[in-house]
Design an enzyme around this catalytic site. Structure first.
Site, PDB file in Angstrom:
ATOM      1  N   GLU A 141     -10.312   0.415  -6.367  1.00 39.43           N
ATOM      2  CA  GLU A 141      -9.562  -0.538  -5.510  1.00 39.43           C
ATOM      3  C   GLU A 141      -9.983  -2.033  -4.961  1.00 39.43           C
ATOM      4  O   GLU A 141     -11.063  -1.972  -4.628  1.00 39.43           O
ATOM      5  CB  GLU A 141      -8.961   0.209  -4.181  1.00 39.43           C
ATOM      6  CG  GLU A 141      -8.004   1.288  -4.551  1.00 39.43           C
ATOM      7  CD  GLU A 141      -7.112   1.612  -2.925  1.00 39.43           C
ATOM      8  OE1 GLU A 141      -6.841   0.739  -2.443  1.00 39.43           O
ATOM      9  OE2 GLU A 141      -6.801   2.683  -2.926  1.00 39.43           O
ATOM     10  N   CYS A 196      -4.407   6.128  -4.581  1.00 39.20           N
ATOM     11  CA  CYS A 196      -3.893   4.754  -4.600  1.00 39.20           C
ATOM     12  C   CYS A 196      -2.333   4.862  -5.123  1.00 39.20           C
ATOM     13  O   CYS A 196      -2.061   4.968  -6.218  1.00 39.20           O
ATOM     14  CB  CYS A 196      -4.599   3.742  -5.483  1.00 39.20           C
ATOM     15  SG  CYS A 196      -3.891   2.077  -5.411  1.00 39.20           S
ATOM     16  N   HIS A 255      -2.710  -4.931 -10.395  1.00 39.12           N
ATOM     17  CA  HIS A 255      -3.121  -3.730 -10.988  1.00 39.12           C
ATOM     18  C   HIS A 255      -3.602  -4.138 -12.439  1.00 39.12           C
ATOM     19  O   HIS A 255      -2.819  -4.782 -13.020  1.00 39.12           O
ATOM     20  CB  HIS A 255      -2.376  -2.551 -10.846  1.00 39.12           C
ATOM     21  CG  HIS A 255      -2.091  -2.112  -9.559  1.00 39.12           C
ATOM     22  ND1 HIS A 255      -2.704  -1.454  -8.571  1.00 39.12           N
ATOM     23  CD2 HIS A 255      -1.158  -2.391  -8.536  1.00 39.12           C
ATOM     24  CE1 HIS A 255      -2.469  -1.100  -7.647  1.00 39.12           C
ATOM     25  NE2 HIS A 255      -1.327  -2.109  -7.308  1.00 39.12           N
ATOM     26  N   THR A 301       0.141   2.696  -4.952  1.00 35.13           N
ATOM     27  CA  THR A 301       0.715   1.437  -5.737  1.00 35.13           C
ATOM     28  C   THR A 301       0.096   1.486  -7.194  1.00 35.13           C
ATOM     29  O   THR A 301       0.835   1.056  -8.173  1.00 35.13           O
ATOM     30  CB  THR A 301       0.337   0.050  -5.003  1.00 35.13           C
ATOM     31  OG1 THR A 301      -1.030   0.122  -4.755  1.00 35.13           O
ATOM     32  CG2 THR A 301       1.229  -0.066  -4.008  1.00 35.13           C
ATOM     33  N   GLY A 302      -1.190   1.994  -7.192  1.00 36.11           N
ATOM     34  CA  GLY A 302      -2.095   2.162  -8.360  1.00 36.11           C
ATOM     35  C   GLY A 302      -1.105   3.244  -9.230  1.00 36.11           C
ATOM     36  O   GLY A 302      -0.921   3.106 -10.544  1.00 36.11           O
ATOM     37  N   CYS A 334       0.895  -1.311  -0.006  1.00 33.76           N
ATOM     38  CA  CYS A 334       0.031  -0.025   0.037  1.00 33.76           C
ATOM     39  C   CYS A 334       0.933   1.179   0.034  1.00 33.76           C
ATOM     40  O   CYS A 334       1.564   1.469   0.928  1.00 33.76           O
ATOM     41  CB  CYS A 334      -0.844   0.088   1.485  1.00 33.76           C
ATOM     42  SG  CYS A 334      -1.926   1.467   1.361  1.00 33.76           S
TER      43      CYS A 334
HETATM   44  N1  LIG Z   1      -6.545  -2.168  -2.244  1.00 29.70           N
HETATM   45  C1  LIG Z   1      -5.199  -2.430  -2.479  1.00 29.70           C
HETATM   46  C2  LIG Z   1      -4.244  -2.301  -1.236  1.00 29.70           C
HETATM   47  C3  LIG Z   1      -4.430  -0.817  -0.968  1.00 29.70           C
HETATM   48  C4  LIG Z   1      -3.381  -0.071  -1.903  1.00 29.70           C
HETATM   49  C5  LIG Z   1      -3.614   1.607  -2.106  1.00 29.70           C
HETATM   50  N2  LIG Z   1      -4.587   2.340  -1.176  1.00 29.70           N
HETATM   51  C6  LIG Z   1      -2.289   2.150  -2.140  1.00 29.70           C
HETATM   52  O1  LIG Z   1      -2.059   3.172  -1.611  1.00 29.70           O
HETATM   53  O2  LIG Z   1      -1.400   1.718  -2.531  1.00 29.70           O
HETATM   54  C7  LIG Z   1      -4.992  -4.206  -2.747  1.00 29.70           C
HETATM   55  O3  LIG Z   1      -6.056  -4.763  -2.366  1.00 29.70           O
HETATM   56  O4  LIG Z   1      -4.097  -4.536  -3.152  1.00 29.70           O
END
Ligand SMILES: N[C@H](CCC[C@H](N)C(=O)O)C(=O)O
Length: 280
Positions: free
Chosen positions: A213, A222, A164, A224-225, A73
């Protein structure tokens, strides 16, 4: 239970320190669901634990609002780095954080008052393709094409520790994320589900970004996104290696240095309080 609400660009989590609270494994998923509830709980996109690590300076565990645990995250790890520095769990401005998918390196930038408002993280390397994200279909040079109600959606399959599906669309800001996002998240060819980004380059160094997400739905940001989207854009020749990503909650600076993805952004404390968690 002592809790702290923090956010990065409006992507908020409830943070619990395992240095201060003893939590049982079986209570973590229900706790994540409970604290995320804006009416009966506190209101957040999930729960994050900050605790000791055998392989890094501190450990982060992240649970989405539906109680599912994720591998990484980006907004969360910036807030964990802020919390660890400000609470004296670490005494240096460059340290490591263990996440479920590995170890990331954090660099905090304390202000004159000793508080951290901005954090940089080396999020490691992106991995592309079906095996990187657990896609059971046939990818086309790292892309998947999904048929959703007769409409074909192409997305690049990218892992930044977590999975992703990055779709380049004409206008991310007006894209029907709430309609299409969950259909892709829960597509049968993603047995582990997947995070879904809809992005639009605005020239080579700016990117409009929206996200559905896995486990939390639409969030303001997000991390990582954003990393996955820039890595996908560079791979497709659509983006330069240094990009400002415009998310609903604000901007993230993402830079590919070699194959490693560097992310810089805010980390904000909202409140610290005592959560009335009914200990079973
Ligand atoms: N929903 C994501 C985790 C949170 C990632 C996001 N909030 C960030 O800031 O990277 C998953 O299930 O992989």
């Amino acid at each position: 239970m002592k809790v702290t609400k923090m956010h990065g660009l409006g992507n908020s989590y409830i943070y619990v320190s395992e240095f201060e609270e003893q939590l049982r494994e079986e209570e973590l998923a229900p706790l994540a669901v409970a604290v995320s509830d804006v009416r009966k709980g506190i209101g957040s996109d999930g729960l994050i634990l900050i605790g000791p690590s055998r392989v890094a300076d501190v450990r982060m565990r992240i649970f989405n609002a539906d109680g599912s645990e994720a591998e990484n995250c980006g907004n969360g790890v910036r807030c964990v780095a802020k919390y660890a520095y400000e609470h004296g769990y670490v005494h240096k401005t460059h340290f490591t954080v263990e996440v479920k998918s590995g170890i990331v390196e954090a660099f905090v930038h304390p202000d004159a008052d000793g508080l951290v408002r901005t954090v940089t993280v080396d999020m490691g390397q992106a991995r592309f393709g079906a095996s990187a994200v657990g896609y059971t279909g046939q990818d086309e040079d790292g892309d998947a094409v999904l048929d959703i109600d007769g409409v074909a959606y192409r997305g690049t399959l990218v892992s930044v520790g977590n999975p992703h599906f990055v779709s380049f669309v004409a206008d991310a800001a007006s894209f029907p994320v709430a309609e299409v996002g969950p259909r892709i998240e829960r597509h049968p060819d993603f047995p582990q589900r997947i995070n879904v980004e809809f992005v639009t380059p605005r020239g080579p160094s700016e990117l409009d970004f929206r996200v559905w997400e896995r486990g939390s739905g639409i969030t303001f940001a997000c991390g990582t996104g954003a990393c996955a989207s820039v890595a996908a854009g560079v791979r497709k020749g659509l983006l330069d290696r240094r990009v400002t990503v415009h998310l609903l909650g604000g901007d993230l600076e993402i830079e590919l240095q070699g194959e490693r993805i560097w992310m810089t952004g805010e980390a904000v404390t909202v409140l610290t309080g005592d959560y009335a968690w009914p200990r079973g």
